[in-house]
Design a protein around this motif. Structure first.
Motif, short mmCIF file in Angstrom:
data_model
loop_
_atom_site.label_atom_id
_atom_site.label_comp_id
_atom_site.label_asym_id
_atom_site.label_seq_id
_atom_site.Cartn_x
_atom_site.Cartn_y
_atom_site.Cartn_z
N VAL A 155 -3.60 -4.96 -2.79
CA VAL A 155 -4.11 -3.71 -3.34
C VAL A 155 -5.07 -4.03 -4.48
CG1 VAL A 155 -3.47 -1.59 -4.57
CG2 VAL A 155 -2.02 -2.44 -2.72
N THR A 186 -6.96 1.00 -4.09
CA THR A 186 -7.41 1.02 -2.70
C THR A 186 -6.56 0.03 -1.91
OG1 THR A 186 -9.66 1.56 -3.34
CG2 THR A 186 -9.38 0.65 -1.15
N CYS A 187 -6.11 0.47 -0.76
CA CYS A 187 -5.32 -0.38 0.12
C CYS A 187 -6.24 -1.40 0.80
CB CYS A 187 -4.62 0.46 1.18
SG CYS A 187 -3.65 -0.53 2.34
N SER A 197 2.76 5.95 2.12
CA SER A 197 2.11 4.72 2.56
C SER A 197 0.64 4.99 2.85
CB SER A 197 2.78 4.19 3.83
OG SER A 197 4.11 3.82 3.55
N TYR A 198 -0.21 4.00 2.57
CA TYR A 198 -1.65 4.13 2.77
C TYR A 198 -2.14 3.07 3.74
CZ TYR A 198 -1.43 7.22 -1.23
OH TYR A 198 -1.12 8.25 -2.07
N SER A 257 -7.52 5.29 -0.55
CA SER A 257 -7.36 5.19 -2.00
C SER A 257 -6.41 6.25 -2.52
CB SER A 257 -8.71 5.35 -2.69
OG SER A 257 -9.57 4.28 -2.38
N HIS A 264 -4.85 -3.78 2.87
CA HIS A 264 -3.87 -4.36 3.79
C HIS A 264 -4.57 -5.23 4.82
CE1 HIS A 264 -0.22 -4.60 6.10
NE2 HIS A 264 -0.92 -4.32 7.17
N CYS A 278 0.84 -1.20 0.00
CA CYS A 278 0.00 0.00 0.00
C CYS A 278 0.87 1.24 0.00
CB CYS A 278 -0.94 -0.02 1.20
SG CYS A 278 -2.17 -1.33 1.11
#
Length: 122
Positions: free
Chosen positions: A63, A56-57, A40-41, A46, A59, A34
């Motif tokens: 992704v 969109t992450c 980092s997300y 998004s 995690h 991400c």
């Protein structure tokens, strides 16, 4: 295996929510991180990648990414699709001269409607 069921439902829901407004091609990458352009997300966040791709992450499972433009699929062979990267807008232009819009019988073709504006030859 049973412990992953809630996470699978969440991933599916987030990817569907991201892509439901644009019926375009989507993909999921379980190996992706991400991160994009050094940022980092978190889960559910998004970002927009080059080429009008919204990601969109999801995690810790990966992704999910979807195109945000509607590309026409039904247009004359002498036309081509151009996507403006900054605004994510689509235009149909003449292949011979991309500065000119794709026109048939005096009507400009609407890329969201394919050839609906064209008159058929008799």
């Amino acid at each position: 295996m049973m412990g992953h069921w809630p996470l699978t439902v969440l991933v599916t829901s987030l990817l569907w929510a991201t892509c439901r407004t644009a019926p375009a091609q989507c993909h999921f990458n379980s190996q992706a991180l991400c991160e994009y352009e050094g940022r980092s997300y978190s889960l559910g966040e998004s970002w927009m990648e080059s080429g009008c791709i919204q990601c969109t992450c999801l995690h810790p499972v990966g992704v999910g990414c979807c195109e945000t433009v509607h590309r026409p699929v039904d247009f004359p062979a002498w036309c081509e699709v151009r996507v403006e990267a900054l605004t994510c807008t689509v235009r149909l232009v003449q292949s011979a001269d991309p500065r000119l819009p794709c026109v048939s019988h005096g009507n400009s073709l609407d890329p969201s409607h394919g050839t609906l504006g064209m008159q058929l030859g008799r």
